[in-house]
Design a protein around this motif. Structure first.
Motif, PDB file in Angstrom:
ATOM      1  N   ALA A  78       1.588  71.524  74.011  1.00  0.00           N
ATOM      2  CA  ALA A  78       0.897  72.288  72.968  1.00  0.00           C
ATOM      3  C   ALA A  78      -0.551  72.560  73.368  1.00  0.00           C
ATOM      4  O   ALA A  78      -1.073  73.661  73.140  1.00  0.00           O
ATOM      5  CB  ALA A  78       0.956  71.529  71.647  1.00  0.00           C
ATOM      6  N   GLY A  79      -1.206  71.580  73.978  1.00  0.00           N
ATOM      7  CA  GLY A  79      -2.593  71.757  74.404  1.00  0.00           C
ATOM      8  C   GLY A  79      -2.741  72.794  75.494  1.00  0.00           C
ATOM      9  O   GLY A  79      -3.736  73.534  75.548  1.00  0.00           O
ATOM     10  N   LEU A  80      -1.755  72.881  76.374  1.00  0.00           N
ATOM     11  CA  LEU A  80      -1.753  73.909  77.419  1.00  0.00           C
ATOM     12  C   LEU A  80      -1.528  75.281  76.806  1.00  0.00           C
ATOM     13  O   LEU A  80      -2.159  76.277  77.199  1.00  0.00           O
ATOM     14  CB  LEU A  80      -0.658  73.583  78.435  1.00  0.00           C
ATOM     15  N   SER A  81      -0.634  75.346  75.815  1.00  0.00           N
ATOM     16  CA  SER A  81      -0.245  76.623  75.216  1.00  0.00           C
ATOM     17  C   SER A  81      -1.312  77.226  74.308  1.00  0.00           C
ATOM     18  O   SER A  81      -1.277  78.426  74.036  1.00  0.00           O
ATOM     19  CB  SER A  81       1.056  76.449  74.425  1.00  0.00           C
ATOM     20  N   LYS A  82      -2.228  76.408  73.814  1.00  0.00           N
ATOM     21  CA  LYS A  82      -3.262  76.958  72.922  1.00  0.00           C
ATOM     22  C   LYS A  82      -4.662  76.869  73.517  1.00  0.00           C
ATOM     23  O   LYS A  82      -5.638  77.204  72.856  1.00  0.00           O
ATOM     24  CB  LYS A  82      -3.230  76.225  71.584  1.00  0.00           C
ATOM     25  N   GLY A  83      -4.756  76.475  74.779  1.00  0.00           N
ATOM     26  CA  GLY A  83      -6.047  76.359  75.438  1.00  0.00           C
ATOM     27  C   GLY A  83      -6.594  77.706  75.867  1.00  0.00           C
ATOM     28  O   GLY A  83      -6.045  78.769  75.529  1.00  0.00           O
ATOM     29  N   PRO A  84      -7.677  77.714  76.649  1.00  0.00           N
ATOM     30  CA  PRO A  84      -8.324  78.972  77.055  1.00  0.00           C
ATOM     31  C   PRO A  84      -7.449  79.880  77.915  1.00  0.00           C
ATOM     32  O   PRO A  84      -7.718  81.073  78.024  1.00  0.00           O
ATOM     33  CB  PRO A  84      -9.562  78.491  77.833  1.00  0.00           C
ATOM     34  N   GLY A  85      -6.394  79.328  78.526  1.00  0.00           N
ATOM     35  CA  GLY A  85      -5.497  80.162  79.332  1.00  0.00           C
ATOM     36  C   GLY A  85      -4.195  80.458  78.638  1.00  0.00           C
ATOM     37  O   GLY A  85      -3.187  80.752  79.296  1.00  0.00           O
ATOM     38  N   PRO A 144      -5.279  68.216  71.039  1.00  0.00           N
ATOM     39  CA  PRO A 144      -6.192  68.598  72.114  1.00  0.00           C
ATOM     40  C   PRO A 144      -5.874  69.978  72.668  1.00  0.00           C
ATOM     41  O   PRO A 144      -4.802  70.523  72.447  1.00  0.00           O
ATOM     42  CB  PRO A 144      -5.940  67.514  73.169  1.00  0.00           C
ATOM     43  N   GLU A 145      -6.840  70.530  73.384  1.00  0.00           N
ATOM     44  CA  GLU A 145      -6.635  71.764  74.138  1.00  0.00           C
ATOM     45  C   GLU A 145      -6.906  71.472  75.603  1.00  0.00           C
ATOM     46  O   GLU A 145      -7.833  70.753  75.943  1.00  0.00           O
ATOM     47  CB  GLU A 145      -7.576  72.875  73.651  1.00  0.00           C
ATOM     48  N   TYR A 146      -6.079  72.060  76.471  1.00  0.00           N
ATOM     49  CA  TYR A 146      -6.235  71.852  77.897  1.00  0.00           C
ATOM     50  C   TYR A 146      -6.391  73.188  78.609  1.00  0.00           C
ATOM     51  O   TYR A 146      -5.971  74.232  78.121  1.00  0.00           O
ATOM     52  CB  TYR A 146      -5.033  71.087  78.463  1.00  0.00           C
ATOM     53  N   GLY A 147      -7.002  73.147  79.794  1.00  0.00           N
ATOM     54  CA  GLY A 147      -7.231  74.349  80.575  1.00  0.00           C
ATOM     55  C   GLY A 147      -5.939  74.935  81.115  1.00  0.00           C
ATOM     56  O   GLY A 147      -4.870  74.340  81.017  1.00  0.00           O
ATOM     57  N   ASP A 158       1.795  66.836  73.000  1.00  0.00           N
ATOM     58  CA  ASP A 158       0.395  67.253  73.050  1.00  0.00           C
ATOM     59  C   ASP A 158       0.066  67.933  74.371  1.00  0.00           C
ATOM     60  O   ASP A 158      -0.738  68.880  74.409  1.00  0.00           O
ATOM     61  CB  ASP A 158      -0.522  66.046  72.844  1.00  0.00           C
ATOM     62  N   MET A 159       0.668  67.480  75.449  1.00  0.00           N
ATOM     63  CA  MET A 159       0.453  68.092  76.758  1.00  0.00           C
ATOM     64  C   MET A 159       0.856  69.565  76.740  1.00  0.00           C
ATOM     65  O   MET A 159       0.085  70.453  77.146  1.00  0.00           O
ATOM     66  CB  MET A 159       1.254  67.336  77.814  1.00  0.00           C
ATOM     67  N   ARG A 175      -9.394  64.321  76.925  1.00  0.00           N
ATOM     68  CA  ARG A 175     -10.547  64.495  76.055  1.00  0.00           C
ATOM     69  C   ARG A 175     -10.491  63.459  74.949  1.00  0.00           C
ATOM     70  O   ARG A 175      -9.426  63.136  74.416  1.00  0.00           O
ATOM     71  CB  ARG A 175     -10.531  65.904  75.454  1.00  0.00           C
ATOM     72  N   TRP A 176     -11.651  62.909  74.587  1.00  0.00           N
ATOM     73  CA  TRP A 176     -11.691  61.885  73.548  1.00  0.00           C
ATOM     74  C   TRP A 176     -11.523  62.505  72.184  1.00  0.00           C
ATOM     75  O   TRP A 176     -11.895  63.638  71.948  1.00  0.00           O
ATOM     76  CB  TRP A 176     -13.004  61.112  73.621  1.00  0.00           C
ATOM     77  N   LEU A 177     -10.969  61.742  71.258  1.00  0.00           N
ATOM     78  CA  LEU A 177     -10.853  62.191  69.881  1.00  0.00           C
ATOM     79  C   LEU A 177     -12.244  62.313  69.273  1.00  0.00           C
ATOM     80  O   LEU A 177     -13.206  61.689  69.734  1.00  0.00           O
ATOM     81  CB  LEU A 177     -10.007  61.196  69.069  1.00  0.00           C
ATOM     82  N   PRO A 178     -12.401  63.106  68.208  1.00  0.00           N
ATOM     83  CA  PRO A 178     -13.701  63.254  67.568  1.00  0.00           C
ATOM     84  C   PRO A 178     -14.252  61.904  67.130  1.00  0.00           C
ATOM     85  O   PRO A 178     -13.534  60.935  66.906  1.00  0.00           O
ATOM     86  CB  PRO A 178     -13.384  64.143  66.359  1.00  0.00           C
TER      87      PRO A 178
END
Length: 341
Positions: free
Chosen positions: A226-233, A27-30, A223-224, A7-10
């Motif tokens: 952390a993004g997995l751990s705080k994403g929608p799943g 970032p957040e990942y699925g 980031d990989m 995902r692109w940065l803001p």
């Protein structure tokens, strides 16, 4: 299947303060790491296990240049994914290997089932089914960290299908519960995993994996996770992570190293101090666990056809910390054992 894209940065149109906040949040990942870019195309193997239809993500990279007709399977660690093998995949492909890098069930691009009985035997069986579907009858295994425990279990279950075994700073070189590390329940692991943050991951890895050192390229892997751990799943991710930690703690392979039948390479960064549950251990126990300069030598004596290569001053992931030195040692051993076969 197209490669996954980050995902692109803001937008840079935001005020100067906002990008700093966005970076801190990350970032957040699925739940299957949707949105994170892998170095090679990710495919999915659909299979049945424990009454469930599951997907195992994997990369299958052909030999680049002259193929040597051999396959090598890369097994990732607990806080890693198939993607973290990026430089190893390229190096081994360039050396003529077909490279398979799966994400185990419960990790990364693979399914996170609600109820699953995790064991190293089960994960090894899943991986063997994948290799069978890909037409691979024999392979070399390269396992890192928890992947080293899995590679060992696989080699014990399927010795005739493993040509060579290489273990990179494998955990499980000691039995922590037998050494007095207190047991943490699955529920306690779950509560802990729900609180995972990028800062916590970075601080832990810096102190435990890299002896206080850090390289900017490691931030991508923080980031990989952390993004997995705080994403929608995130609850699925945390629950599966808790079950996996329980598997690691309660299912040692230490007592069976003596039963390995194939040439085995131990690649040990000596500054590593990883030990599951170390944070709960009393001072006298904490002082005697996670000493890789000692553990590597001890386990090398247990494995009948072992070779020990140490990387002084390097940490838990020498293949990421100093790729050129690591791959030089790995390829030298692979070529030597090839000529002896």
């Amino acid at each position: 299947m197209p490669q996954r894209r980050s995902r692109w940065l803001p937008s840079l149109m935001l005020t100067a303060a906002l990008p700093v906040i966005a970076y801190a949040e990350g970032p957040e990942y699925g739940p299957q790491l949707q949105g994170f870019e892998y170095p090679y195309t990710v495919k999915h193997f659909d299979f049945q296990s424990q009454g469930k239809t599951l997907q195992m993500g994997y990369m299958d990279v052909a030999a680049n240049g002259k193929a040597n007709g051999r396959s090598i399977v890369l097994l990732h660690g607990k806080n890693f994914c198939g993607a973290t093998w990026d430089t190893s995949i390229k190096t081994l492909s360039d050396a003529g290997y077909r490279v398979i890098a799966p994400d185990q069930i419960g990790f990364c691009t693979s399914s996170k089932p609600d109820n699953y009985q995790y064991s190293f035997q089960q994960l090894a069986t899943n991986t063997q089914q994948l290799l069978k579907a890909l037409g691979i009858q024999k392979a070399t295994l390269l396992g890192h960290s928890t992947g080293g425990m899995l590679a060992t279990r696989y080699a014990l279950l399927y010795p005739d299908q493993v040509e060579q075994l290489a273990l990179v700073n494998p955990i499980g070189l000691e039995d922590w519960k037998a050494l007095g590390v207190p047991y943490r329940t699955v529920d306690q692991w779950y509560e802990r995993e729900l609180k995972v943050t990028a800062k916590g991951i970075r601080d832990y890895e810096r102190s435990t994996y890299y002896d206080g050192r850090w390289k900017p390229e490691f931030d991508r892997w923080v980031d990989m996770l952390a993004g997995l751990s705080k994403g929608p799943g995130k609850t699925q991710v945390a629950w599966n992570s808790a079950l996996i930690y329980d598997m690691i703690f309660t299912q040692p392979v230490y007592y069976e190293f003596k039963d390995l039948k194939m040439p085995t390479l131990l690649l040990i960064g000596t500054s590593d101090t990883t030990a599951i549950g170390k944070d709960l251990a009393p001072p006298e126990v904490k002082a005697k666990i996670g000493h890789y300069p000692v553990l590597g030598k001890q386990v090398a004596k247990l494995i009948p056809q072992s070779t020990l290569v140490e990387f002084p001053g390097m940490g838990h992931a020498p293949q990421m910390e100093e790729p050129a030195k690591f791959h030089q040692a790995l390829l030298a051993w692979l070529n030597k054992t090839d000529t002896l076969r």
